[in-house]
Design a protein around this motif. Structure first.
Motif, short mmCIF file in Angstrom:
data_model
loop_
_atom_site.label_atom_id
_atom_site.label_comp_id
_atom_site.label_asym_id
_atom_site.label_seq_id
_atom_site.Cartn_x
_atom_site.Cartn_y
_atom_site.Cartn_z
N HIS A 8 -9.49 42.32 31.87
CA HIS A 8 -9.48 42.07 30.43
C HIS A 8 -8.09 42.37 29.87
CE1 HIS A 8 -10.45 42.28 26.16
NE2 HIS A 8 -11.57 41.64 26.45
N PRO A 9 -7.49 41.46 29.10
CA PRO A 9 -6.12 41.66 28.64
C PRO A 9 -5.93 42.84 27.69
CG PRO A 9 -7.11 39.73 27.58
CD PRO A 9 -8.05 40.16 28.66
N PRO A 12 -7.84 46.91 30.03
CA PRO A 12 -7.83 46.94 31.50
C PRO A 12 -8.42 48.24 32.04
CG PRO A 12 -5.63 47.31 30.61
CD PRO A 12 -6.51 46.96 29.45
N ILE A 128 -1.98 45.28 30.17
CA ILE A 128 -2.05 45.27 31.63
C ILE A 128 -0.69 45.62 32.23
CG2 ILE A 128 -2.33 43.79 33.67
CD1 ILE A 128 -4.53 42.30 32.11
N SER A 175 -6.01 37.13 33.53
CA SER A 175 -6.44 37.70 32.25
C SER A 175 -6.55 36.61 31.19
CB SER A 175 -5.46 38.79 31.78
OG SER A 175 -4.25 38.22 31.36
#
Length: 203
Positions: A8-9, A12, A128, A175
């Protein structure tokens, strides 16, 4: 065959990022998202990984000018000559963000950068990327992923990127779709900001 990690952007997970860090520590190449385009990255202190990155870009390592990806400015003195207060304030006002800043290099550069008079420093505004560098404990070397398409300069679809680089890299972070505009490049070696390439970041 490259492993694909969906992260997930914005949120994370630590354990998944730890997997990415392990790949980097073992000399692997990764494809990761940033606040601009997807990029190739590796451990900046692993000369073999740096050579693999240069081969992938079809250039000699001594002629490569890979950006140095940091998560803040704390590593600056490891790679650059001392900068004055005005330049530091300017940097602080623009990071994290879609900029690459050209600064004078010092003599403590990693082996792969020896002989370079300047370095490109980048602090992406992406959770990220920042967590990878933080957990690795030092910056990574990076270069944008260009597209062969004449219209679209940068690849945005992580699935297509993974397909293309499957046999060349060890891990691909998915992502979601990336941007198709690279960072704005600013030369600060004279002490005054000089625009080298207009990208996503506005000066």
């Amino acid at each position: 065959m490259a492993k694909i990690l969906r992260i997930h952007p914005d949120n994370p997970q630590d354990n998944v990022i730890n997997e990415v860090v392990t790949v980097l520590k073992n000399g692997g190449l990764i494809i990761y998202p940033s606040d601009t385009v997807y990029a190739l990255g590796c451990n900046i202190f692993d000369i073999r990984a740096m050579e693999k990155l240069a081969q992938l870009k079809k250039i000699k390592l001594e002629k490569a000018h890979f950006s140095i990806i940091c998560n803040d400015l704390s590593h600056l003195s490891n790679f650059t000559k001392p900068i004055d207060t005005a330049v530091f304030r300017f940097l602080k006002s623009k990071i994290p963000g879609p900029f690459t800043f050209i600064l004078e290099a010092n003599k403590s550069l990693p082996l792969a950068y020896k002989g370079n008079k300047t370095v490109g420093i980048r602090v992406p505004d992406h959770a990220i990327t920042q967590l990878i560098v933080e957990k690795l404990g030092h910056p990574i070397a990076s270069t944008s992923i260009k597209d062969d398409d004449e219209v679209l300069e940068y690849s945005t679809d992580p699935e297509l990127i993974a397909e293309k680089y499957d046999s060349f890299v060890d891990l691909v972070i998915d992502s979601g779709y990336g941007d198709n505009m690279a960072s704005t490049v600013v030369d600060l070696t004279s002490g005054e900001p000089e625009l080298i390439r207009q990208g996503k970041g506005e000066l």
